[in-house]
Motif scaffolding. Structure first.
Motif, PDB file in Angstrom:
ATOM      1  N   THR A   1      27.628  32.200  39.384  1.00 17.80           N
ATOM      2  CA  THR A   1      27.261  32.839  39.533  1.00 17.80           C
ATOM      3  C   THR A   1      28.469  34.193  39.633  1.00 17.80           C
ATOM      4  O   THR A   1      28.778  35.212  39.579  1.00 17.80           O
ATOM      5  CB  THR A   1      25.977  33.793  39.779  1.00 17.80           C
ATOM      6  N   ILE A   2      28.035  33.866  41.548  1.00 14.11           N
ATOM      7  CA  ILE A   2      28.949  34.312  42.239  1.00 14.11           C
ATOM      8  C   ILE A   2      29.931  34.567  42.208  1.00 14.11           C
ATOM      9  O   ILE A   2      31.022  35.540  42.332  1.00 14.11           O
ATOM     10  CB  ILE A   2      28.774  33.984  43.936  1.00 14.11           C
ATOM     11  N   ALA A   3      31.301  33.669  41.983  1.00 15.85           N
ATOM     12  CA  ALA A   3      32.563  33.405  41.342  1.00 15.85           C
ATOM     13  C   ALA A   3      32.438  34.286  39.764  1.00 15.85           C
ATOM     14  O   ALA A   3      33.985  34.648  40.109  1.00 15.85           O
ATOM     15  CB  ALA A   3      32.659  32.122  41.117  1.00 15.85           C
ATOM     16  N   GLU A   4      31.872  33.915  39.059  1.00 15.09           N
ATOM     17  CA  GLU A   4      31.589  35.294  37.836  1.00 15.09           C
ATOM     18  C   GLU A   4      31.979  36.705  38.354  1.00 15.09           C
ATOM     19  O   GLU A   4      32.717  37.014  37.713  1.00 15.09           O
ATOM     20  CB  GLU A   4      30.632  35.264  36.757  1.00 15.09           C
ATOM     21  N   LEU A   5      30.983  36.822  39.205  1.00 15.64           N
ATOM     22  CA  LEU A   5      30.693  38.541  39.876  1.00 15.64           C
ATOM     23  C   LEU A   5      32.518  38.629  40.176  1.00 15.64           C
ATOM     24  O   LEU A   5      32.524  39.171  40.647  1.00 15.64           O
ATOM     25  CB  LEU A   5      29.945  38.896  40.745  1.00 15.64           C
ATOM     26  N   ARG A   6      32.471  37.667  41.255  1.00 19.06           N
ATOM     27  CA  ARG A   6      33.377  37.946  41.889  1.00 19.06           C
ATOM     28  C   ARG A   6      34.718  38.196  40.980  1.00 19.06           C
ATOM     29  O   ARG A   6      35.433  38.713  40.988  1.00 19.06           O
ATOM     30  CB  ARG A   6      34.194  36.530  43.083  1.00 19.06           C
ATOM     31  N   GLN A   7      35.424  37.339  39.712  1.00 13.39           N
ATOM     32  CA  GLN A   7      36.120  37.348  38.606  1.00 13.39           C
ATOM     33  C   GLN A   7      36.129  38.303  38.139  1.00 13.39           C
ATOM     34  O   GLN A   7      37.001  39.909  38.094  1.00 13.39           O
ATOM     35  CB  GLN A   7      35.679  36.471  37.853  1.00 13.39           C
ATOM     36  N   ALA A   8      35.121  38.884  38.412  1.00 14.67           N
ATOM     37  CA  ALA A   8      34.770  40.603  37.580  1.00 14.67           C
ATOM     38  C   ALA A   8      35.003  41.250  38.003  1.00 14.67           C
ATOM     39  O   ALA A   8      35.714  42.575  37.647  1.00 14.67           O
ATOM     40  CB  ALA A   8      33.074  40.265  36.823  1.00 14.67           C
ATOM     41  N   HIS A   9      34.431  41.393  39.467  1.00 16.20           N
ATOM     42  CA  HIS A   9      34.630  42.463  39.576  1.00 16.20           C
ATOM     43  C   HIS A   9      36.715  42.610  40.265  1.00 16.20           C
ATOM     44  O   HIS A   9      37.434  43.490  40.267  1.00 16.20           O
ATOM     45  CB  HIS A   9      34.392  42.113  41.796  1.00 16.20           C
ATOM     46  N   GLU A  10      37.145  41.704  40.014  1.00 16.37           N
ATOM     47  CA  GLU A  10      38.644  41.241  40.221  1.00 16.37           C
ATOM     48  C   GLU A  10      39.275  41.764  39.072  1.00 16.37           C
ATOM     49  O   GLU A  10      39.990  42.291  39.271  1.00 16.37           O
ATOM     50  CB  GLU A  10      39.077  40.341  40.334  1.00 16.37           C
ATOM     51  N   GLU A  11      38.882  41.822  37.986  1.00 13.08           N
ATOM     52  CA  GLU A  11      39.067  41.836  36.638  1.00 13.08           C
ATOM     53  C   GLU A  11      38.678  43.919  36.690  1.00 13.08           C
ATOM     54  O   GLU A  11      39.895  44.508  35.890  1.00 13.08           O
ATOM     55  CB  GLU A  11      38.586  41.407  35.527  1.00 13.08           C
ATOM     56  N   ASN A  12      38.156  43.595  36.681  1.00 12.54           N
ATOM     57  CA  ASN A  12      37.219  45.584  37.223  1.00 12.54           C
ATOM     58  C   ASN A  12      38.106  46.404  37.613  1.00 12.54           C
ATOM     59  O   ASN A  12      38.893  47.314  37.303  1.00 12.54           O
ATOM     60  CB  ASN A  12      36.083  45.773  37.350  1.00 12.54           C
ATOM     61  N   ALA A  13      39.147  46.245  38.501  1.00 13.20           N
ATOM     62  CA  ALA A  13      39.511  46.458  39.601  1.00 13.20           C
ATOM     63  C   ALA A  13      40.738  46.162  38.774  1.00 13.20           C
ATOM     64  O   ALA A  13      42.253  47.835  39.134  1.00 13.20           O
ATOM     65  CB  ALA A  13      39.236  45.277  40.926  1.00 13.20           C
ATOM     66  N   ALA A  14      41.654  45.654  38.273  1.00 16.83           N
ATOM     67  CA  ALA A  14      42.219  45.651  37.771  1.00 16.83           C
ATOM     68  C   ALA A  14      42.617  46.827  36.358  1.00 16.83           C
ATOM     69  O   ALA A  14      43.730  47.125  36.130  1.00 16.83           O
ATOM     70  CB  ALA A  14      42.807  43.955  36.850  1.00 16.83           C
ATOM     71  N   LEU A  15      41.300  47.153  35.866  1.00 20.53           N
ATOM     72  CA  LEU A  15      41.554  47.657  34.854  1.00 20.53           C
ATOM     73  C   LEU A  15      41.318  49.050  35.452  1.00 20.53           C
ATOM     74  O   LEU A  15      41.717  49.794  34.487  1.00 20.53           O
ATOM     75  CB  LEU A  15      39.703  47.338  34.390  1.00 20.53           C
ATOM     76  N   GLN A  16      40.362  49.026  36.329  1.00 20.88           N
ATOM     77  CA  GLN A  16      40.913  50.493  36.659  1.00 20.88           C
ATOM     78  C   GLN A  16      42.139  51.147  37.282  1.00 20.88           C
ATOM     79  O   GLN A  16      42.863  52.429  37.450  1.00 20.88           O
ATOM     80  CB  GLN A  16      39.961  50.982  38.210  1.00 20.88           C
ATOM     81  N   ALA A  17      42.950  49.978  37.962  1.00 19.86           N
ATOM     82  CA  ALA A  17      44.049  50.266  38.143  1.00 19.86           C
ATOM     83  C   ALA A  17      44.980  50.419  36.876  1.00 19.86           C
ATOM     84  O   ALA A  17      45.883  51.695  37.278  1.00 19.86           O
ATOM     85  CB  ALA A  17      44.623  49.360  38.776  1.00 19.86           C
TER      86      ALA A  17
END
Length: 411
Positions: free
Chosen positions: A179-195
């Motif tokens: 779950t932590i790994a998935e949340l970290r991946q989602a956070h990285e994807e969200n950061a990329a999307l925001q950028a």
């Protein structure tokens, strides 16, 4: 102080490495302290010393070579079997060596491959322990054998229960890690999307600023130049000094006004205030300048902990506020204006409220596209960086414009 998963892994690795030494030392100490009662013969003493020495050498060898075997294999199984044989022989000399036998409970998963083999290894480990609990091996008489088998069953039942809960805990730990790994991946994807959204907003903003500048040139500067030409044409067609003075004065005034409009348009191409101030300071200056220019009292309130926002987010908030204040000046006839900038956990909001005329939002003419000015332009700015804009108004009861944007930090 928080214990991390890496700390727990380190502690677990240290336990598996040093537990056999500790259990061997504890068993040897207790056996030596009671040797006269339990091992009265010299042959038993010599056998115990020899086996303890062999066990110590085996552990030293495994501490060195075990690092080369990351996964269970034939070498690790051989180590486990030899250790069990030595521990079982020692237990036959003194029941205190059952502590050393118990080392097999802790590292079965690391050295024995396969689920069935692991279970067999654990069962075999309970045999010397059950014999130590009965006091001798082989047991004496029928009662001794019944006690031995009863203890064997009890040890395995207890071991099964403990293993079941340990497996469940390990499964929960793995699920939490996933779950932590998935949340970290989602956070990285969200950061990329925001950028990506911010880049798109910058590109779209350039086009919007060009359209806005074209509209302002047409509505202000071009009209001013047309007026200047008209005044100079009158001057060219008259010889009356008074008329010439009057129309030259009008042309001069129009030129000054057009120059001022040109400077304002250039300054509005980018929020220059943000180059020197943070968003709260830039907003405060914009609000104060607007209040001084219009004569309408206006106040800025900042709530939450101010953050250093990404430049595109700060620019969007400043532009929306400036546009909303411009609308108030043009249409609201307000007596007071309040601007609130709020920093929250994952978003930042700006609210512009006035006590002016108000209007019916449903009665506004429909607009197509996202390149318009006023409310349409503000809404388009917010939506380009995954934000939103809402307008609440009612005739004679003022207007509230609220923009909600993602809190994207600088860098």
């Amino acid at each position: 102080m928080t214990t991390t998963d890496s700390d727990l892994d380190r502690h677990e690795a240290a336990f598996h490495r040093w537990a056999p030494y500790f259990l061997l030392g504890l068993s040897a100490f207790l056996a030596l302290a009671t040797a006269d009662q339990i091992m009265p013969s010299d042959q038993e003493h010599l056998a115990a010393y020899a086996l303890v020495g062999a066990a110590l050498l085996l552990q030293l060898w495994w501490s060195w070579s075990g690092r080369l075997h990351r996964e269970p294999n034939a070498v690790s199984v051989t180590y486990y079997v030899i250790r069990w044989a030595i521990a079982a022989a020692l237990t036959s000399l003194s029941g205190f060596f059952a502590f050393y036998v118990a080392a097999g409970y802790y590292d079965t998963d690391e050295v024995v491959p396969g689920r069935k083999r692991k279970r067999l290894a654990l069962f075999v480990t309970t045999i010397p322990i059950a014999s130590a609990q009965t006091g001798s091996f082989p047991p004496e008489g029928r009662t001794g054998w019944l006690a031995f088998f009863g203890l064997l069953v009890a040890n395995n039942a207890l071991l099964t229960v403990v293993k079941h809960f340990a497996d469940r805990q390990e499964a929960r730990s793995r699920a939490r890690a996933d779950t932590i790994a998935e949340l970290r991946q989602a956070h990285e994807e969200n950061a990329a999307l925001q950028a990506q959204l911010l880049v798109q907003a910058r590109e779209a903003g350039i086009a919007d600023e060009r359209r806005r500048l074209a509209a302002e040139i047409h509505d202000t500067i071009a009209q001013g130049l047309t007026g200047i030409i008209a005044q100079l044409q009158v001057v060219a067609n008259t010889t009356d000094p008074a008329t010439v003075t009057e129309h030259v004065g009008r042309a001069t005034e129009l030129a000054r006004h057009s120059l001022g409009e040109a400077r304002r348009s250039v300054q509005n191409l980018a929020p220059a205030g943000l180059s020197y101030d943070g968003l709260p300071e830039a907003l405060r200056k914009a609000v104060d300048q607007w209040a001084e220019r219009t004569g309408v009292p206006a106040e800025l309130t900042v709530t939450g902990t101010a953050q250093h926002l990404h430049g595109e987010v700060s620019a969007t908030i400043l532009r929306i506020t400036q546009e909303a204040l411009a609308n108030v000046a043009k249409h609201a006839a307000a007596l007071r204006v309040g601007v609130t900038l709020s920093f929250m956990d994952d978003e930042v909001t700006v609210d512009i409220r006035d006590d002016g005329n108000g209007f019916d939002p449903l009665a506004l003419p429909a607009r197509t596209g996202t390149g318009g000015f006023g409310l349409d332009g503000m809404r388009a700015r917010a939506e380009r960086i995954a934000g939103s804009l809402t307008v609440e108004s009612e005739p004679d009861f003022g207007t509230a414009v609220s923009a909600r944007l993602p809190l994207v930090l600088h860098g």
